[in-house]
Design an enzyme around this catalytic site. Structure first.
Site, mmCIF file in Angstrom:
data_model
loop_
_atom_site.group_PDB
_atom_site.id
_atom_site.type_symbol
_atom_site.label_atom_id
_atom_site.label_comp_id
_atom_site.label_asym_id
_atom_site.label_seq_id
_atom_site.Cartn_x
_atom_site.Cartn_y
_atom_site.Cartn_z
ATOM 1 N N GLY A 15 -35.273 -17.817 26.138
ATOM 2 C CA GLY A 15 -35.895 -16.592 27.225
ATOM 3 C C GLY A 15 -36.349 -15.324 26.453
ATOM 4 O O GLY A 15 -35.742 -14.959 25.473
ATOM 5 N N ARG A 76 -39.460 -23.955 25.194
ATOM 6 C CA ARG A 76 -38.437 -25.009 24.762
ATOM 7 C C ARG A 76 -39.217 -25.969 23.839
ATOM 8 O O ARG A 76 -40.267 -26.490 24.265
ATOM 9 C CB ARG A 76 -37.648 -25.418 25.951
ATOM 10 C CG ARG A 76 -36.760 -24.376 26.774
ATOM 11 C CD ARG A 76 -36.370 -25.029 27.851
ATOM 12 N NE ARG A 76 -37.210 -25.098 28.879
ATOM 13 C CZ ARG A 76 -37.066 -25.379 30.304
ATOM 14 N NH1 ARG A 76 -35.862 -25.877 30.353
ATOM 15 N NH2 ARG A 76 -38.058 -25.718 30.942
ATOM 16 N N ASP A 107 -27.974 -17.888 22.174
ATOM 17 C CA ASP A 107 -27.173 -18.875 21.743
ATOM 18 C C ASP A 107 -27.910 -20.369 21.427
ATOM 19 O O ASP A 107 -27.557 -21.006 20.423
ATOM 20 C CB ASP A 107 -26.122 -19.157 22.184
ATOM 21 C CG ASP A 107 -26.028 -19.301 23.819
ATOM 22 O OD1 ASP A 107 -27.431 -19.546 24.175
ATOM 23 O OD2 ASP A 107 -25.067 -19.569 24.579
ATOM 24 N N THR A 130 -31.349 -11.237 23.773
ATOM 25 C CA THR A 130 -31.215 -11.833 25.066
ATOM 26 C C THR A 130 -30.755 -10.696 25.908
ATOM 27 O O THR A 130 -29.792 -9.914 25.470
ATOM 28 C CB THR A 130 -30.161 -13.022 25.028
ATOM 29 O OG1 THR A 130 -29.828 -13.159 26.387
ATOM 30 C CG2 THR A 130 -29.086 -12.787 24.177
ATOM 31 N N ASP A 132 -28.595 -10.921 28.275
ATOM 32 C CA ASP A 132 -27.317 -11.302 28.779
ATOM 33 C C ASP A 132 -26.120 -10.610 27.935
ATOM 34 O O ASP A 132 -25.221 -10.644 28.649
ATOM 35 C CB ASP A 132 -27.115 -12.629 29.055
ATOM 36 C CG ASP A 132 -28.161 -13.314 30.021
ATOM 37 O OD1 ASP A 132 -28.420 -12.596 31.062
ATOM 38 O OD2 ASP A 132 -28.468 -14.347 29.856
ATOM 39 N N ASP A 134 -24.594 -11.866 25.596
ATOM 40 C CA ASP A 134 -23.382 -12.849 25.635
ATOM 41 C C ASP A 134 -23.210 -13.668 24.171
ATOM 42 O O ASP A 134 -23.173 -14.910 23.984
ATOM 43 C CB ASP A 134 -23.550 -14.047 26.626
ATOM 44 C CG ASP A 134 -25.113 -14.617 26.479
ATOM 45 O OD1 ASP A 134 -25.738 -14.321 25.759
ATOM 46 O OD2 ASP A 134 -25.312 -15.585 27.264
ATOM 47 N N GLY A 175 -27.129 -13.090 35.026
ATOM 48 C CA GLY A 175 -25.558 -13.062 34.373
ATOM 49 C C GLY A 175 -24.805 -14.623 35.054
ATOM 50 O O GLY A 175 -23.971 -14.268 35.734
ATOM 51 N N ARG A 176 -25.288 -15.582 34.239
ATOM 52 C CA ARG A 176 -24.547 -16.774 34.711
ATOM 53 C C ARG A 176 -22.992 -16.913 34.544
ATOM 54 O O ARG A 176 -22.262 -17.331 35.283
ATOM 55 C CB ARG A 176 -25.346 -18.098 34.213
ATOM 56 C CG ARG A 176 -26.458 -18.456 35.216
ATOM 57 C CD ARG A 176 -27.202 -19.637 34.558
ATOM 58 N NE ARG A 176 -28.848 -19.523 34.551
ATOM 59 C CZ ARG A 176 -29.611 -19.616 35.686
ATOM 60 N NH1 ARG A 176 -28.925 -19.788 36.788
ATOM 61 N NH2 ARG A 176 -30.617 -19.462 35.613
ATOM 62 N N ILE A 259 -37.939 -9.695 37.048
ATOM 63 C CA ILE A 259 -38.135 -8.423 36.380
ATOM 64 C C ILE A 259 -37.421 -7.853 35.435
ATOM 65 O O ILE A 259 -37.618 -6.992 34.450
ATOM 66 C CB ILE A 259 -38.412 -7.256 37.657
ATOM 67 C CG1 ILE A 259 -36.990 -7.052 38.445
ATOM 68 C CG2 ILE A 259 -39.358 -7.420 38.667
ATOM 69 C CD1 ILE A 259 -37.224 -5.825 39.197
#
Lengths: 328, 328, 328, 328
Positions: A15, A76, A107, A130, A132, A134, A175-176, A259
């Protein structure tokens, strides 16, 4: 002694995140500074396999530090998940005299890179990018600070309507697995409640809390909900549930969506990208491989890729506490 | 054992900074959370002397987390520089049953607070808020991150013109004694050169560097200049000097000025303000006084006010190095 | 019947303005739509003389609609002011099979274009682009709406400080001859006074007005001052004059400067640019020349270049009235 | 001769829109200018019925011109739909010596106001405020220009991701009955296709168009979809349909939602609000009633409320044409 690096390839994968362009720029400029050739790879690992390369010099990256997304593009690659694909990628690098690789991403990007680097003995360094946040071993990932600003600016707008109409808004943010965006943007936007993946407060406790808020005189409310939140209801079900149980409120839902990934990077992310990009080139020059360049306590650090991608998102309890106190 | 705190006064003093309102909010909310009364003081130390007070509860601070400036206002107080003035201030606090004070501001604010706290034995805690980031013992001051974003957004606009016209722009940013804003915004805005108070690169080396840039193919350039830069020329003189010595460039000057102090705070500053505000109330509850609440390595820390205001701005050499490399 | 146009050249000239890229894009896309070749000219009229051309197709202008400045760049051309220079320009166009020209810029651009078109019988159409909105026959010029937003956002930030400190700010905005930016941004930013080139209110009346404001309870004030304002004092002298005559205020000055020219164009300017760009290509197809494509009452109109550059800036008295009423 | 107006009440009703606060401010300031009392009504028509009033003077509205939403708040009132409710409202106005009413909102607001004014012979003037721009007789409604900027800024962010990943994005914007937001923001954001309520292009033609785009070399695309679009599929179904029929694209959906209603108003909306607010007060002073104050050809105009709320949204065919040409 490490073999002298003469040509570094750089790619972005996974992403996109604000700051990727700034990181590419820093890599290219550092290569130029140290008289190393720099090869841009379009479309991430797939571009490696298709030899979709471009020579980059210091002037190639002018006026991109402030642009969102990645001009090298990202995609991808299923092919790269096969040994055959990676072999082609390696052959392409060799054919182009590339002797080291910098991968910018999250990751998934690091997992692929780690494997590739081991199989084919090519020096590889990762830069965490990223929204996130994470990734282990770095205090910040590229794009995270920008995404937080995007989210609070969006919620500021929603709050105009919420407070004009005495409404309750549920706002879904990215945020999964990690609640960092929700927790920080929730505090920053003055949210009344923040639902994160790392804990399930339970829908009843949520109702109790909203009722308490109402009693203290709150006339409108914002609840920030991370995508991966654990109530077992999706955000629209959650809205219905609250509306059924609290007559006082009209409830509205806003899913911020894509966004959050875009936009001109914040100064923080631009500076971070500059540090990490320079750090990545210098690490390769010093014979390093299989590591991520991170930032810890404001200093550039080296982290094993294996450590970086270890999944152990932990809630920041102190921040959770601050959120609870400032939302009384 | 520390006497139980029952009523905390809060004021903002010195130059305003984005995040001051968010910090006031956090103080008020934390007081509410811990059942402590909170007294707002208008116009800083002068308001203490004039007993310009207002009771604040959790609802008083709604919808201010995203507002620039300070709703409690700030002003310079000559009266507070006298013992008599401070005595009146103290009497006013006592008369209003205030038993502790939180001051939000920069080094001038802390200097006054430190003296006041010692003379009159009133617990006092400071929260660092200044866009200059020139306080010791805290990694960040409130407003600094927002100011950096304001500056890079302004320079992004100027770069549109610079690159459309192949011009050289000198952009003056705040920072009389500290180069933090210039150095970070300079990297973030992709500046070709950055002039800071902590070093004097010399006007000849500046010319050399610009000529080198020109040779490498740069067609436009941004030079970020901190107010307190040490070339001995003001920014307009510097512009004339460059124009006289480099035919190739039209040189323009932009002084960013006061826009740097205002604006809606970034998410970073809002979260920081929330942590520091809660930390300040809790420090007072724990019997602390004469300290500043800072942030170090992402954790709230306590720093002696005397240490905080010690003047020893040091250049971040690593950042200077990154600036030099990424501007090739 | 008009000769069929087969190749249109487009250039930007004069000061850059937000929306220039969007206008180039619309010209290129309209050419593509009508199967006309499109030739980009770098660096305005100077590029005509140096034959600094590039073929543009629909994909050449992707992702530029939101960018400030002009990717074709702009420069002043002394050579184009000579008949010899213009002859070379014409020969270059012919040599490249260009049979019509679109020039994007302000009155200087139009004056040069008008002369060129007459001398060499080449169809030429102008698109008005200047933040000053000082072109006749069009309700809006490209970049004006964006500049207004940039100015009010900047003053919003300054107001944070003004109202935190009870200060008076003088803010200088662009407008040497026309007060449109000052008047509109002044109303939009809630300024207490607005000084424009079209009238001289006199410094005494200014003082009287400020004193009246103070009496009505105003504690801070913003005065918007157009560059070309007629008090006879520059903005720093004006600040000193006020400070000397009004003890109550600390006065500060902010010169907004070049940030006003840059930035991503507003939606209004992007749509306007799209209309004007399409209109320019279609006008040439219809045999028109020596005209500007303007917007009047939301419709695309054709205006003689001679009329467009006629200097008769008039103050909008109704707006002046609204400014006076809303600043009580 | 019209009875002299001495006390004007002002309320906001219906969905909030940026610029409502600026309009209230202009009404209050104009009242102050003309020595008329001004009464603020909280929560729209419901506040009339509950006599939820506040006296407003020139200083009450300081520092609100740049705030989104409405500080007078807005709510739906079922009571006001009954004759009894309206009678109470009227009695409350009389009891507070209010002799005229200004209502700020959209067609629902005007419908209620028109009825009320006729039944109870109270002079009433409307100010059009709705982001949808769906009121007759005015070129612009308050909030529309701001919403367009919010939408294009959001799509600019999404485009960063779209072009980084070669993806197709469907972006839903507001507009149940009117395509103005979709059409203008679609042009402004450089959308490849724009789906609006006023026409049904058919899903097959959409596919054809996307395939043509792909052939011309487009690697990513944005489709702007108005809420009230007529394909018969919701936006998620539309995304699936495209994905099934075009292997080449990954399709993503983003529903912009409530962020479109909020935010600091653009300069355009602030100036418009100022003109309309002053115009409303002056119309009442001149004995007018049952009208809306609109803007037409940049001049303030009076429009019968009955005309204003007549439903005849028409597509702007010229704009549609420009959209088609610039998206080749």
């Amino acid at each position: 002694m490490a073999k002298k690096i003469t040509n570094i390839a750089v790619l972005t994968s996974g992403g996109d995140a604000p700051g990727m362009n700034a990181a590419i720029r820093a890599v290219v400029r550092a290569c130029s500074f140290y008289n190393i050739e720099c090869t841009g790879v379009y479309r991430g690992y797939q571009g490696l396999i298709e030899a979709d390369f471009i020579k980059l010099d210091a002037r190639s990256v002018r006026n991109i530090i402030n642009k969102g997304g990645t001009f090298l593009k990202s995609t991808r690659s299923l092919d790269f998940k096969t040994k055959e694909g990676r072999k082609i990628a390696y052959d392409n690098l060799k054919a182009n005299n590339v002797d080291a690789l910098i991968v910018i991403g999250g990751d998934g990007t690091f997992t692929g890179g780690q494997l590739f680097s081991q199989e084919f003995d090519i020096p590889l360094v990762g830069i965490p990018a990223t929204i996130d946040n994470d990734i282990n071993g770095t205090d910040y990932t590229l794009g995270y600070d920008t995404a937080l600003n995007t989210v609070v600016e969006a919620i500021d707008k929603i709050r105009d309507t919420a407070s004009s109409h005495n409404r309750l808004f549920l706002v879904e943010v990215m945020g999964r697995d990690a609640g960092d965006i929700a927790l920080n943007s929730g505090i920053g936007a003055g949210a009344e409640e923040i639902l994160i993946p790392e804990e399930d407060m339970g829908t009843e406790r949520l109702l109790d809390s909203l009722k308490r808020s109402k009693k203290t005189g709150k006339t409108s409310s914002i609840i920030v909900v991370a995508e991966g939140e654990k109530s077992g209801k999706n955000i629209f079900e959650l809205a219905s549930y609250i509306e059924e149980n609290m007559d006082e409120y009209e409830v509205r839902v806003s899913v911020l969506g894509h966004i959050q990934r875009g936009g001109s990077p914040s100064c923080f992310d631009r500076v971070l990208a500059s540090k990490l990009g320079v750090g990545a080139v210098e690490a390769l020059m010093n014979g390093k491989s299989g590591i991520m360049i991170g930032i810890h306590h404001q200093k550039v650090v080296h982290v094993d890729l294996v450590t970086a991608i270890k999944d152990d998102s932990k809630i920041d309890n102190e921040l959770r506490r601050v959120a609870d106190i400032t939302s009384v």
